[in-house]
Design an enzyme around this catalytic site. Structure first.
Site, PDB file in Angstrom:
ATOM      1  N   LYS A  22      12.309  -3.048   8.637  1.00  0.00           N
ATOM      2  CA  LYS A  22      12.028  -1.606   8.496  1.00  0.00           C
ATOM      3  C   LYS A  22      10.610  -1.263   8.952  1.00  0.00           C
ATOM      4  CE  LYS A  22      10.687   0.996   4.375  1.00  0.00           C
ATOM      5  NZ  LYS A  22       9.336   1.119   4.465  1.00  0.00           N
ATOM      6  N   ASN A  23       9.626  -1.988   8.444  1.00  0.00           N
ATOM      7  CA  ASN A  23       8.252  -1.574   8.701  1.00  0.00           C
ATOM      8  C   ASN A  23       7.803  -1.876  10.132  1.00  0.00           C
ATOM      9  OD1 ASN A  23       8.077  -0.388   6.243  1.00  0.00           O
ATOM     10  ND2 ASN A  23       7.017  -2.090   5.235  1.00  0.00           N
ATOM     11  N   ARG A  93       6.813   8.069   4.820  1.00  0.00           N
ATOM     12  CA  ARG A  93       5.436   7.631   4.946  1.00  0.00           C
ATOM     13  C   ARG A  93       5.102   7.343   6.418  1.00  0.00           C
ATOM     14  NH1 ARG A  93       0.994   8.596   2.358  1.00  0.00           N
ATOM     15  NH2 ARG A  93      -0.615   7.126   2.946  1.00  0.00           N
ATOM     16  N   CYS A 117       6.812   6.808  -0.718  1.00  0.00           N
ATOM     17  CA  CYS A 117       6.907   6.382  -2.113  1.00  0.00           C
ATOM     18  C   CYS A 117       5.606   6.689  -2.846  1.00  0.00           C
ATOM     19  CB  CYS A 117       7.188   4.883  -2.187  1.00  0.00           C
ATOM     20  SG  CYS A 117       8.805   4.445  -1.551  1.00  0.00           S
ATOM     21  N   ARG A 122      -2.457   7.728  -1.993  1.00  0.00           N
ATOM     22  CA  ARG A 122      -2.190   7.069  -0.702  1.00  0.00           C
ATOM     23  C   ARG A 122      -3.024   7.753   0.375  1.00  0.00           C
ATOM     24  NH1 ARG A 122       3.958   5.047   0.027  1.00  0.00           N
ATOM     25  NH2 ARG A 122       2.877   3.780   1.563  1.00  0.00           N
ATOM     26  N   PRO A 123      -4.314   7.426   0.422  1.00  0.00           N
ATOM     27  CA  PRO A 123      -5.206   8.116   1.361  1.00  0.00           C
ATOM     28  C   PRO A 123      -4.951   7.702   2.809  1.00  0.00           C
ATOM     29  CG  PRO A 123      -6.394   6.367   0.206  1.00  0.00           C
ATOM     30  CD  PRO A 123      -5.000   6.356  -0.326  1.00  0.00           C
ATOM     31  N   ILE A 124      -5.441   8.533   3.747  1.00  0.00           N
ATOM     32  CA  ILE A 124      -5.353   8.169   5.173  1.00  0.00           C
ATOM     33  C   ILE A 124      -6.747   8.182   5.807  1.00  0.00           C
ATOM     34  CG2 ILE A 124      -2.924   8.824   5.550  1.00  0.00           C
ATOM     35  CD1 ILE A 124      -4.008  11.436   6.841  1.00  0.00           C
ATOM     36  N   ASP A 125      -7.770   8.004   4.958  1.00  0.00           N
ATOM     37  CA  ASP A 125      -9.144   8.087   5.470  1.00  0.00           C
ATOM     38  C   ASP A 125      -9.424   7.036   6.556  1.00  0.00           C
ATOM     39  OD1 ASP A 125      -8.843   6.458   3.002  1.00  0.00           O
ATOM     40  OD2 ASP A 125     -10.887   5.839   3.461  1.00  0.00           O
ATOM     41  N   GLN A 126      -8.823   5.864   6.440  1.00  0.00           N
ATOM     42  CA  GLN A 126      -9.094   4.816   7.432  1.00  0.00           C
ATOM     43  C   GLN A 126      -8.411   5.127   8.775  1.00  0.00           C
ATOM     44  OE1 GLN A 126     -11.399   2.284   6.717  1.00  0.00           O
ATOM     45  NE2 GLN A 126     -11.578   3.701   4.998  1.00  0.00           N
ATOM     46  N   ASP A 306       5.417  -5.464  -1.711  1.00  0.00           N
ATOM     47  CA  ASP A 306       6.768  -4.895  -1.673  1.00  0.00           C
ATOM     48  C   ASP A 306       7.797  -5.795  -2.362  1.00  0.00           C
ATOM     49  OD1 ASP A 306       5.687  -2.762  -0.369  1.00  0.00           O
ATOM     50  OD2 ASP A 306       6.268  -3.421   1.629  1.00  0.00           O
ATOM     51  N   ARG A 398      16.792   4.268   2.025  1.00  0.00           N
ATOM     52  CA  ARG A 398      15.692   4.455   2.987  1.00  0.00           C
ATOM     53  C   ARG A 398      15.345   3.149   3.687  1.00  0.00           C
ATOM     54  NH1 ARG A 398      10.375   6.221   0.727  1.00  0.00           N
ATOM     55  NH2 ARG A 398       9.941   5.157   2.666  1.00  0.00           N
TER      56      ARG A 398
HETATM   57  N1  EPU Z   1      -5.722   2.714   1.992  1.00  0.00           N
HETATM   58  C1  EPU Z   1      -6.889   3.446   1.971  1.00  0.00           C
HETATM   59  N2  EPU Z   1      -7.138   4.270   3.041  1.00  0.00           N
HETATM   60  C2  EPU Z   1      -6.295   4.396   4.096  1.00  0.00           C
HETATM   61  C3  EPU Z   1      -5.111   3.619   4.102  1.00  0.00           C
HETATM   62  C4  EPU Z   1      -4.852   2.801   3.027  1.00  0.00           C
HETATM   63  O1  EPU Z   1      -7.673   3.377   1.031  1.00  0.00           O
HETATM   64  O2  EPU Z   1      -6.589   5.154   5.013  1.00  0.00           O
HETATM   65  C5  EPU Z   1      -5.426   1.806   0.861  1.00  0.00           C
HETATM   66  C6  EPU Z   1      -4.157   2.191   0.115  1.00  0.00           C
HETATM   67  O3  EPU Z   1      -4.425   3.170  -0.864  1.00  0.00           O
HETATM   68  C7  EPU Z   1      -3.713   0.866  -0.448  1.00  0.00           C
HETATM   69  C8  EPU Z   1      -4.156  -0.142   0.615  1.00  0.00           C
HETATM   70  O4  EPU Z   1      -5.156   0.519   1.385  1.00  0.00           O
HETATM   71  O5  EPU Z   1      -4.377   0.617  -1.644  1.00  0.00           O
HETATM   72  C9  EPU Z   1      -3.073  -0.648   1.550  1.00  0.00           C
HETATM   73  O6  EPU Z   1      -2.401   0.438   2.158  1.00  0.00           O
HETATM   74  P1  EPU Z   1      -1.716   0.306   3.597  1.00  0.00           P
HETATM   75  O7  EPU Z   1      -2.327   1.332   4.486  1.00  0.00           O
HETATM   76  O8  EPU Z   1      -1.731  -1.115   4.024  1.00  0.00           O
HETATM   77  O9  EPU Z   1      -0.226   0.730   3.274  1.00  0.00           O
HETATM   78  P2  EPU Z   1       0.741   1.596   4.170  1.00  0.00           P
HETATM   79  O10 EPU Z   1       0.476   1.362   5.596  1.00  0.00           O
HETATM   80  O11 EPU Z   1       0.748   3.016   3.693  1.00  0.00           O
HETATM   81  C10 EPU Z   1       2.573  -0.223   4.406  1.00  0.00           C
HETATM   82  C11 EPU Z   1       4.032  -0.330   4.133  1.00  0.00           C
HETATM   83  C12 EPU Z   1       4.261  -0.365   2.640  1.00  0.00           C
HETATM   84  C13 EPU Z   1       3.509  -1.545   2.034  1.00  0.00           C
HETATM   85  C14 EPU Z   1       2.034  -1.491   2.443  1.00  0.00           C
HETATM   86  C15 EPU Z   1       1.258  -2.715   2.014  1.00  0.00           C
HETATM   87  C16 EPU Z   1       4.982   0.846   6.012  1.00  0.00           C
HETATM   88  C17 EPU Z   1       5.659   2.053   6.515  1.00  0.00           C
HETATM   89  N3  EPU Z   1       4.688   0.843   4.718  1.00  0.00           N
HETATM   90  O12 EPU Z   1       2.130   0.977   3.788  1.00  0.00           O
HETATM   91  O13 EPU Z   1       5.647  -0.591   2.493  1.00  0.00           O
HETATM   92  O14 EPU Z   1       3.596  -1.505   0.637  1.00  0.00           O
HETATM   93  O15 EPU Z   1       1.913  -1.370   3.864  1.00  0.00           O
HETATM   94  O16 EPU Z   1       1.819  -3.866   2.559  1.00  0.00           O
HETATM   95  O17 EPU Z   1       4.726  -0.087   6.759  1.00  0.00           O
HETATM   96  C18 EPU Z   1       7.757  -0.398   1.509  1.00  0.00           C
HETATM   97  O18 EPU Z   1       8.237  -0.890   2.536  1.00  0.00           O
HETATM   98  O19 EPU Z   1       8.407  -0.214   0.451  1.00  0.00           O
HETATM   99  C19 EPU Z   1       6.361   0.028   1.512  1.00  0.00           C
HETATM  100  C20 EPU Z   1       5.857   0.858   0.624  1.00  0.00           C
END
Ligand code: EPU
Length: 418
Positions: A22-23, A93, A117, A122-126, A306, A398
């Site tokens: 999926k991811n 997401r 979820c 769930r910030p996107i600052d990075q 996960d 999903r």
């Molecule tokens: N974070 C920040 N700033 C950002 C982005 C992330 O502080 O700009 C923090 C998050 O708050 C979190 C950590 O960094 O504490 C990791 O977040 P990451 O960005 O790695 O997560 P993601 O990309 O939103 C993906 C998977 C998730 C999985 C996480 C961690 C996808 C679509 N989603 O999420 O998968 O839990 O990586 O491995 O790839 C799932 O499949 O059920 C799922 C939630």
């Protein structure tokens, strides 16, 4: 609204084949936007997130030809819009990958603020930091992320936290930028490597994916015309491995990359579960007595967050007290209250759950709080005495392809009802 009804206490036995990741799929489908032609993608999982992404791509102007159940051809040459506004997009997401992909192609993107979820902030600052480093301006207005750049120029980006999403998005925005982008402290998940392989097959120049430094040399054009096969889903595979152990079963999980499963394999062995590793499959045989373990979830190659909810259900069977520490998300134990309705003895304090075992789980009406929490409920239902009825199963759909059907072939008593 559909529900899953499980009558538990059946050993799972037999073989199950894992679908495409999926991811990886949710990154690769938007990545086709960067191509000048047609891409054929194989091993695409038939899940709701992918269905929504296909709709969004079509609305942007792509044509998609379903070749068979798991292969599609996407022609993005006629995409003419950088505005994504599908009504379903908020649920997804991974819609945030449209930002990087549309920005890479049009130097502009307007995408609703991502949903997905709910497990804490769930910030996107990075992601934004990365886009800005490449020269883009990012504004958030009326629930939309508006990004634009005169031109994108490669730059060094150091991620403050290891983020899968930010690593992917910066790769997508950088592959067509001028010059070299370096992502430091990059995520190393298998789907990051899969996306890099897909982009490289289109002519991109990405080196170091799978390590914490990724170097991307921008290219003017990325060609289509190639066929790419998505890797197997690490989390789906892990879910079946855990389900086999939870039901004291004997299951061969096929079409997987055992290397991706090492952190789980080691923990299952520590629990006294027998795990035989083959080239592209793993056999899991349960045990009468599961030993307690402590687990901390971490970015890859650590134990995947996960798989934290499914493994918590399994640990309800373990002898003694297990401790799980969530190292990625702030609030990923909301589902524990549902497990408690089935008799689980779990105390949650902040990012830590203390699980007392063994307990006799009993069936109850429970909710899937999110995708992997839903998988935890299914596993608890398979373990429990009596009937478990799981609602909110759209979350499960999903990300798991035909979960109930696959479990039935292993001997589970699981039905989907309206
Ligand atoms: N974070 C920040 N700033 C950002 C982005 C992330 O502080 O700009 C923090 C998050 O708050 C979190 C950590 O960094 O504490 C990791 O977040 P990451 O960005 O790695 O997560 P993601 O990309 O939103 C993906 C998977 C998730 C999985 C996480 C961690 C996808 C679509 N989603 O999420 O998968 O839990 O990586 O491995 O790839 C799932 O499949 O059920 C799922 C939630």
């Amino acid at each position: 609204m559909e529900k899953l009804v499980i009558r538990g206490q059946k050993r799972l036995e037999g073989e199950v084949c894992v679908s495409g990741a999926k991811n990886a799929a949710v990154a690769i489908l938007p990545a086709t936007i960067l191509s000048d032609g047609k891409c054929t993608i194989e091993n695409v999982p038939d899940i709701l997130d992918v269905a929504i992404l296909k709709e969004i791509l079509k609305e942007l102007g792509a044509s998609i030809n379903q070749i068979n159940d798991s292969s599609i051809q996407i022609d993005t040459s006629n995409i003419n819009s950088y505005v994504a506004n599908n009504s379903q997009i908020g649920k997804l997401r991974a819609s945030y990958y449209l930002m990087g992909a549309l920005l890479g192609r049009f130097k502009k993107a307007i995408v609703p603020f991502p949903g997905g979820c709910d497990f804490g902030v769930r910030p996107i600052d990075q992601h934004i930091k990365g886009f800005e480093a490449l020269g883009a301006k990012v504004e958030i207005e009326h629930g939309k992320v508006i990004i634009s750049a005169e031109k994108l120029v490669g730059a060094p980006v150091y991620l403050d936290v290891v983020s899968v999403g930010a690593t992917v998005n910066i790769m997508l925005a950088a592959v067509k930028a001028e010059g070299v982008t370096t992502i430091e402290n990059a995520a190393k998940e298998p789907h990051i490597v899969d996306l890099a392989n897909f982009l490289n097959a289109m002519g991109a120049d990405i080196k170091g994916a799978g390590t914490d430094v990724i170097k991307i040399r921008g290219k003017k054009h990325l060609k289509g015309g190639h066929t790419y096969t998505i890797i197997p889903d690490q989390i789906e595979a892990g879910t079946y491995m855990i389900a086999a152990a939870a039901t004291n079963g004997d299951v061969l999980v096929k079409n997987i990359i055992p290397k991706h499963m090492e952190s789980l394999t080691a923990k299952l062995q520590e629990m006294n579960v027998t795990v035989d590793v083959y080239d592209d499959s793993i056999r899991v045989r349960g045990s009468d007595k599961i030993q307690k373990v402590n687990i901390k979830t971490l970015p890859y190659p650590g134990f995947p967050t996960d798989l934290q909810p499914p493994v918590t259900s399994l640990l309800c069977r373990a002898e003694g007290t297990s401790i799980i520490t969530e190292g990625v998300w702030d609030n990923r134990f909301q589902y524990v209250d549902e497990l408690k309705r089935m008799g689980a003895k779990i105390k949650v304090e902040g990012r830590t759950a203390v699980i007392e075992g063994p307990v006799r789980l009993t069936g109850a009406p429970v909710r899937a709080m999110d995708l992997r929490a839903g998988a935890a409920m299914v596993i608890a239902g398979l373990m429990a005495h009596g009937e478990t009825v799981i609602s909110n199963i759209h979350y499960i759909d999903r990300g798991y392809e035909r979960l109930d059907e696959k479990l039935r072939t292993l001997g589970a008593d699981i039905q989907r009802i309206k």
